[in-house]
Design an enzyme around this catalytic site. Structure first.
Site, PDB file in Angstrom:
ATOM      1  N   LYS A  71      10.632  -1.288   4.710  1.00  0.00           N
ATOM      2  CA  LYS A  71      11.019   0.034   5.232  1.00  0.00           C
ATOM      3  C   LYS A  71       9.936   0.653   6.116  1.00  0.00           C
ATOM      4  CE  LYS A  71      11.881   2.810   1.905  1.00  0.00           C
ATOM      5  NZ  LYS A  71      10.643   3.585   1.754  1.00  0.00           N
ATOM      6  N   THR A  73       7.404  -0.887   7.565  1.00  0.00           N
ATOM      7  CA  THR A  73       7.232  -1.755   8.739  1.00  0.00           C
ATOM      8  C   THR A  73       8.300  -1.455   9.784  1.00  0.00           C
ATOM      9  OG1 THR A  73       6.304  -3.476   7.312  1.00  0.00           O
ATOM     10  CG2 THR A  73       7.103  -4.178   9.464  1.00  0.00           C
ATOM     11  N   ARG A  94       3.889   8.545   4.865  1.00  0.00           N
ATOM     12  CA  ARG A  94       3.119   8.934   3.680  1.00  0.00           C
ATOM     13  C   ARG A  94       1.760   8.236   3.677  1.00  0.00           C
ATOM     14  NH1 ARG A  94       7.209   7.007  -0.759  1.00  0.00           N
ATOM     15  NH2 ARG A  94       7.447   5.389   0.810  1.00  0.00           N
ATOM     16  N   LYS A 105       1.414  -3.880  -5.569  1.00  0.00           N
ATOM     17  CA  LYS A 105       2.200  -3.664  -4.359  1.00  0.00           C
ATOM     18  C   LYS A 105       1.388  -3.788  -3.078  1.00  0.00           C
ATOM     19  CE  LYS A 105       5.273  -0.439  -4.041  1.00  0.00           C
ATOM     20  NZ  LYS A 105       5.886   0.919  -4.033  1.00  0.00           N
ATOM     21  N   ALA A 273       7.678   8.739  -5.847  1.00  0.00           N
ATOM     22  CA  ALA A 273       9.082   8.737  -5.429  1.00  0.00           C
ATOM     23  C   ALA A 273      10.051   8.752  -6.606  1.00  0.00           C
ATOM     24  CB  ALA A 273       9.358   7.534  -4.538  1.00  0.00           C
ATOM     25  N   PHE A 301      11.558   4.518  -1.789  1.00  0.00           N
ATOM     26  CA  PHE A 301      12.533   3.654  -2.466  1.00  0.00           C
ATOM     27  C   PHE A 301      13.851   3.542  -1.703  1.00  0.00           C
ATOM     28  CE2 PHE A 301      10.101   4.857  -6.497  1.00  0.00           C
ATOM     29  CZ  PHE A 301       9.384   3.679  -6.493  1.00  0.00           C
ATOM     30  N   PHE A 382      14.003 -12.401   8.617  1.00  0.00           N
ATOM     31  CA  PHE A 382      13.137 -13.433   8.039  1.00  0.00           C
ATOM     32  C   PHE A 382      13.500 -14.779   8.669  1.00  0.00           C
ATOM     33  CE2 PHE A 382      12.252 -10.179   5.029  1.00  0.00           C
ATOM     34  CZ  PHE A 382      11.079 -10.531   4.369  1.00  0.00           C
ATOM     35  N   TRP A 410       8.151  -7.126  12.418  1.00  0.00           N
ATOM     36  CA  TRP A 410       7.011  -7.710  11.697  1.00  0.00           C
ATOM     37  C   TRP A 410       6.342  -8.777  12.570  1.00  0.00           C
ATOM     38  CZ3 TRP A 410       5.395 -12.490  10.043  1.00  0.00           C
ATOM     39  CH2 TRP A 410       4.356 -12.515   9.082  1.00  0.00           C
TER      40      TRP A 410
END
Length: 556
Positions: A71, A73, A94, A105, A273, A301, A382, A410
């Site tokens: 998200k 990225t 954030r 994470k 969150a 999230f 991907f 990405w």
């Protein structure tokens, strides 16, 4: 051989922050430098600028899985994509917490060729905002315990204290502590505990405040506990709010940095969150809107938690109206929602995808039909995704009138976000009739039920007796008109993390509620929500190092 995120970030030459400010139209007179590549912006700029607000675009995602969605990225890549097509754009994000950075994470500055930099600074101490929030939190805790020790004029019941100390670190050892031991001169013995700093109500307060005056007023309303006759005790009654505001006078100023491609980025605040609203600060978002034609932001999230809170709490509080919403999904994550284990996600599996796609459809349908906002699905690409899998998602979204765009930010940065950027520009020109999922004049129970039925797709709620007693008390105290902030698992639309996809025929159990009076919302606890995470067996911190020249490695 792929470069790591930190290797990519360190390979790009950053522009001096004065150039980024100039690009954003921010005069150097309003900058407070924290080195060459980051700065804070004086709050007076918002009041002294007559520029018309730009379009606000929210980036959210499907229900998260261990496969990842990307998200942040996508948010950064979309902003860079808009810059590529000649748009005046900025991004509002954030700040990362040290807990996830050193835990499992990792950081939260994007990934690949869609990152905000200086990545190391942003993921570590940055400009000290979180330290200031922790200090203000712990000052309040110290003044509270000191008040009891010095005679307890407010008649506070030590067993009814709700305010915890905090530290910005995953440290399970601190979840439950007994303090004030060692004899009379060392305090009043009581059970206590720590939250991680991002779970402190002060973080939520700072992120929803519109000015220093508003910040001080909100801090004064924070409830720290209850008296022996069950009356709430506030930070204002302890005369702590002035000193707390003094500690936060710089932290409330938004931070300006840049993406790898030189797009201005306002990175500020980061509430938990689950038990808070999970969005960057109102001030940073408004700054991004004021100084660009397109302000791209994200929420925490999946859309059932992050977008719901952004739209029902932040937008209501700050009088914001989004122009468009991007819902991020990956083929891999949707297959996981369809029952495929993480180890087998690289193989084509249309059957599992059919079972998993309803999760995406429900999120998109909510944005379209509940909140009445234009939206697009961004498939975060991907290498293992097959054409047939992508086509299946496109066909399913077409059925409800939603476009799907492939995003390759990405690997390609802004170039990989150009198609998405063009679709967002188109959506922003559409008329929208933004609507909340519930109105403020409903009862607390009705608001919870509205979210469960409209957003989660559940049948209703079951309110435990303890929770109903608390709801009745908060209503009597005058808090019934506040929005509700749902604290539930992020891994399911329901309150059961094992129910993946788009579950039906479920009820959500409300176990307890509490008021965050300073932030201005009622927290609804639907399960065991951890406010102090622990480190994994092999913490990410074990791989982080620094050489003799101060160059950091191992961050991701």
């Amino acid at each position: 051989m792929y470069k790591s995120d930190i290797e990519i970030a360190q390979s790009v030459e950053m522009k001096p922050i004065t150039e980024i400010a100039e690009l954003a139209g921010v005069s150097a007179d309003y900058l407070e430098h924290y080195g060459k590549y980051k700065a804070k912006i004086d709050l007076s700029l918002l009041n002294e600028t007559e520029r018309k607000d730009g379009k606000l675009v929210l980036v959210t995602a499907i229900t998260p899985t261990p496969a990842g969605e990307g998200k942040t990225t996508t948010t950064i890549g979309l902003a860079d994509g808009l810059k590529k097509i000649g748009k005046n754009v900025s991004v509002a994000l954030r700040e990362p917490s040290l807990g996830p950075v050193f835990g499992v994470k990792g950081g939260a500055a994007g990934g690949g060729y869609a990152q905000v930099v200086p990545m190391e600074d942003i993921n570590l101490h940055f400009t000290g905002d979180f330290h200031a929030i922790g200090a203000a939190n712990n000052l309040l805790a110290a003044m509270l315990d000191n008040h009891i020790y010095q005679g307890n004029a407010l008649n506070i019941d030590p067993r009814r204290i709700t305010w915890k100390r905090c530290v910005d670190m995953n440290d399970r050892q601190l979840r439950f502590v007994t303090d004030g031991l060692g004899g009379r001169v060392n305090g009043v013995p009581r059970e206590d505990g720590y939250d991680i700093t991002v779970a402190s109500e002060i973080m939520a307060v700072l992120c929803l405040s519109s000015s220093i005056t508003d910040l001080k007023e909100r801090l004064s309303k924070i409830i720290v506990g209850y008296t022996y006759d069950e009356k709430p005790v506030t930070a204002g009654e302890l005369n702590a709010h002035g000193a707390m505001t003094a500690l936060l006078k710089d932290a409330i100023k938004p931070n300006l940095v840049q993406t790898l491609e030189g797009t201005p980025a306002f990175v500020h605040g980061g509430p938990f969150a689950n038990i808070a609203h999970g969005c960057n600060s109102v001030i940073a978002t408004k700054m991004a809107m004021k100084f660009s034609d397109y302000a791209i932001t994200e929420a925490g999230f999946g859309a059932d938690l992050g977008a719901e809170k952004f739209l029902d709490i932040k937008c209501r509080c700050a009088d914001l109206k989004p122009s468009a919403v991007v819902v991020v999904a990956t083929v891999r994550a949707l297959k996981m929602h369809g029952g495929v284990p993480k180890t087998e996600l690289g193989e084509e599996n249309l059957e599992a995808l059919v079972k998993g796609v309803p999760n995406l459809i429900r999120h998109v349908s909510n944005i379209k039909n509940v909140y009445k906002l234009p939206s697009v699905v961004a498939i975060n690409k991907f290498p293992t995704d097959t054409e047939r899998e992508v086509e299946l998602i496109i066909e399913e979204c077409k059925k409800i009138g939603i476009n799907v765009v492939l995003s390759d930010v990405w690997a390609k940065g802004g170039d990989g976000g150009v198609d998405l950027a063009k679709e967002v520009v188109r959506l922003c020109e559409e008329e929208n009739d933004f609507t909340f999922s519930y109105e403020s004049d409903l009862t607390i129970n009705e608001k919870i039920e509205a979210i469960v039925k409209k957003v989660y797709g559940g049948d209703g709620i079951k309110v435990e007796a303890k929770a109903q007693k608390e709801i009745d008390k908060l209503t009597a105290l005058g808090f019934g008109n506040l929005p509700v902030c749902m604290a539930k698992t992020q891994y399911s639309f329901s309150d059961d993390p094992t129910k993946l996809g788009a579950p039906e025929n479920f009820t959500v159990t409300v176990r307890n509620v509490k008021v965050s009076a300073g932030a201005g919302f009622i927290v609804v606890l639907t399960g065991e929500i951890m406010t102090m995470p622990g480190l994994p067996k092999v913490p990410a911190a074990e791989k982080i190092d620094v050489d003799e020249n101060g160059k950091i490695s191992g961050l991701f």
